[in-house]
Design an enzyme around this catalytic site. Structure first.
Site, PDB file in Angstrom:
ATOM      1  N   LYS A  75      60.682   9.224  17.247  1.00 21.46           N
ATOM      2  CA  LYS A  75      62.320   8.952  17.279  1.00 21.46           C
ATOM      3  C   LYS A  75      63.110   9.979  17.188  1.00 21.46           C
ATOM      4  O   LYS A  75      62.577  10.713  16.126  1.00 21.46           O
ATOM      5  CB  LYS A  75      62.533   7.740  16.468  1.00 21.46           C
ATOM      6  CG  LYS A  75      63.764   7.027  16.460  1.00 21.46           C
ATOM      7  CD  LYS A  75      64.152   6.004  15.412  1.00 21.46           C
ATOM      8  CE  LYS A  75      65.471   5.284  15.692  1.00 21.46           C
ATOM      9  NZ  LYS A  75      65.782   4.103  14.862  1.00 21.46           N
ATOM     10  N   SER A 150      67.492   0.079  16.868  1.00 21.31           N
ATOM     11  CA  SER A 150      67.984   1.136  17.490  1.00 21.31           C
ATOM     12  C   SER A 150      66.612   1.899  18.243  1.00 21.31           C
ATOM     13  O   SER A 150      66.905   2.940  18.667  1.00 21.31           O
ATOM     14  CB  SER A 150      68.766   2.155  16.461  1.00 21.31           C
ATOM     15  OG  SER A 150      67.929   2.379  15.297  1.00 21.31           O
ATOM     16  N   SER A 174      65.411  -2.321  13.101  1.00 23.10           N
ATOM     17  CA  SER A 174      65.521  -1.066  14.128  1.00 23.10           C
ATOM     18  C   SER A 174      64.019  -0.831  14.671  1.00 23.10           C
ATOM     19  O   SER A 174      63.570  -0.125  15.527  1.00 23.10           O
ATOM     20  CB  SER A 174      66.120  -0.046  13.839  1.00 23.10           C
ATOM     21  OG  SER A 174      67.498  -0.135  13.936  1.00 23.10           O
TER      22      SER A 174
END
Length: 482
Positions: A75, A150, A174
């Site tokens: 990420k 997210s 997330s």
């Protein structure tokens, strides 16, 4: 794409090389990316360099770990030295970190192959990956729908088989919510189990890095590699790390499971409730004893979170002033430069949360909002503590709905925030939580079952998750990508 253990076996048997596995992943990314858009940056050169080093070790008959030569996505809010780290924000458009995060350093040292940095909601603020300043990631099961957020890029990349596993961060759901929406396994570890050094902070008392995989075993292997004490992170726990794969037991005999009553109410899609209830019946068939558990303050997690997290974010994001890095808008005065840079560099959701946080921390409102939210947080933790006196693992839906269409909730922040209704209380209490695939709705969209255990009892999650997974076929389903 095969599992970590299968690929490891192929490598040590010299059936395939790490370079071949990496090349295959990069080719898959090139073919799939125009549709899914999981990655913000592809690190092909670094990936092939790492893979070559793994092949040289194998040729020299040196021992390699399970993750050596395995393609992994990271990420893009984890610092990677010499490689752009944007956090999905225009304000960090040209930022190349001078240091490596602890988790990526650990993976690098054992030969895991980073194939790229995955897309996310800006600064990890969002539940759909639509808040990225660069692109909207699609759900591999239906390209018109969101992958969740997210960490939507990481979840979509694993679901689309662009990488074997990926790392995400979880502040209020997330990792688990996108895992549910994309039909993969996602784990948020106990707060402090995995170092946050090099993770760009959103809510410092809530953020935790964790893995995505297509199987529970893959997630257990990655957690074993990234967990552990780090002197660079003051919240890091100084504890021995077990071999998490030893908890992968197909039997649930003697395991006590509690159903969180408060999660089966208003706002939960009927198909999600039905599917999760069937999964719970399956857990019972595997030998677990099931009881209903009340966590009366669970429902207050969402309002408490949207005071605590923005408060921490408003402080954490104050550092983006364009003086030393990031984009800069020229102006006549320093204050004007700050204002113009932040106005242009931050997206609307980030600005909204900074405003909320600044308000709740301001004189006259601090006690009424922030302190009260922290008291609610303590009460939520007490509810969990009481529940774990009688059960080993708690279960509930991961998300109240399946994946929604892109654009459907962008003008309704409250509706978007409700996506994390089931996951937020777990962060507030600092507990480990894992989402595993447990079925599909009528449109073929994945549904996730959330498992929650007490602090540092990830092993119980792996036991329950693995037993369920091995007795079902959900994890073997693949999205209909061309």
């Amino acid at each position: 794409m095969a599992s970590i253990r299968e690929l490891h076996q192929q490598l040590i048997n010299k059936e395939r090389s790490a370079v071949e596995i990496t090349t295959e992943a990069l080719e898959r990314i090139a073919a799939i990316e125009p549709q899914v858009k999981s990655f913000l940056c592809i690190t092909a050169d670094r990936a092939l360099e790492t893979a070559k080093a793994v092949d040289q070790k194998i040729a020299a008959k040196e021992e390699i770990g399970l993750l050596a030569g395995i393609p992994i996505g990271i990420k893009d809010n984890m610092s990677t030295k010499g490689i752009p780290t944007t956090c999905g924000s225009r304000i960090l458009e040209n930022f190349i970190p001078p240091y490596e995060s602890t988790v990526t350093q650990k993976l690098q040292e054992i030969g895991a192959v980073m194939v790229g940095k995955t897309n996310l909601d800006e600064f990890a603020m969002g539940s759909s990956t639509e808040n990225s300043g660069y692109q909207v990631t699609a759900n591999p099961w239906d390209l018109e729908r969101v992958p969740g957020g997210s960490s939507g890029g990481s979840a979509a990349a694993v679901a689309a088989e662009e990488c074997v596993v990926a790392l995400g961060s979880d502040t209020g759901g997330s990792i688990r919510q996108p895992a549910s929406l994309c039909g993969v396994v996602g784990l948020k570890p106990t707060y402090g189990l995995v170092s946050r050094f090099g993770l760009v902070a959103y809510g410092s008392s809530l953020d935790q890095i964790g893995p995505f995989g297509r199987t529970v075993e893959d997630v257990a292997i990655v957690l074993g590699a990234i967990a552990g004490y780090d002197a660079k992170d003051s919240t890091s726990l100084k504890l021995p790390i077990p071999d998490y794969t030893t908890f992968l037991n197909p039997s649930l005999k003697g395991v006590k499971i509690g159903i969180i009553e408060e999660t089966f109410g208003e706002g939960l899609d009927s198909i999600v409730a039905e599917t999760v209830n069937k999964a719970i019946e399956q857990l019972q068939a595997l030998g677990a004893t099931i009881e209903r558990i009340s966590c009366p303050r669970f429902r207050y997690g969402l309002p408490a979170y949207y005071i605590i997290a923005p408060s921490e974010a408003s402080a954490n994001l104050a550092r983006y002033d364009a003086v030393k890095y990031g984009i800069r808008e020229e102006a006549a005065t320093l204050l004007e430069m700050y204002n113009k840079t932040r106005a242009k560099g931050f997206g609307s959701e980030v600005k909204r949360r900074i405003m909320i946080g600044t308000y709740t921390l301001s004189a006259g409102y601090y006690d009424a909002y922030y302190l009260k939210a922290q008291k609610v947080r303590t009460l939520i933790k007490q509810d969990f503590d009481k529940a774990f006196e009688s059960v080993d693992v708690l279960v509930c839906p991961t998300s109240p709905t399946t994946a929604f269409k892109a654009g459907e909730k962008t003008d309704d922040p409250l509706s978007m925030y409700l996506s994390d209704l089931m996951t937020i209380p777990v962060n507030l209490a600092g507990l480990p939580g894992m989402s595993i695939p447990c079925g599909f709705d009528q449109q073929g969209l994945p549904i996730g079952l959330q498992l929650v255990s007490n602090v540092l009892e990830e092993g119980k999650l792996f036991n329950v998750g693995y037993a369920y997974e091995q007795s079902t076929e959900w994890h073997k389903q693949k999205p209909p990508l061309k």
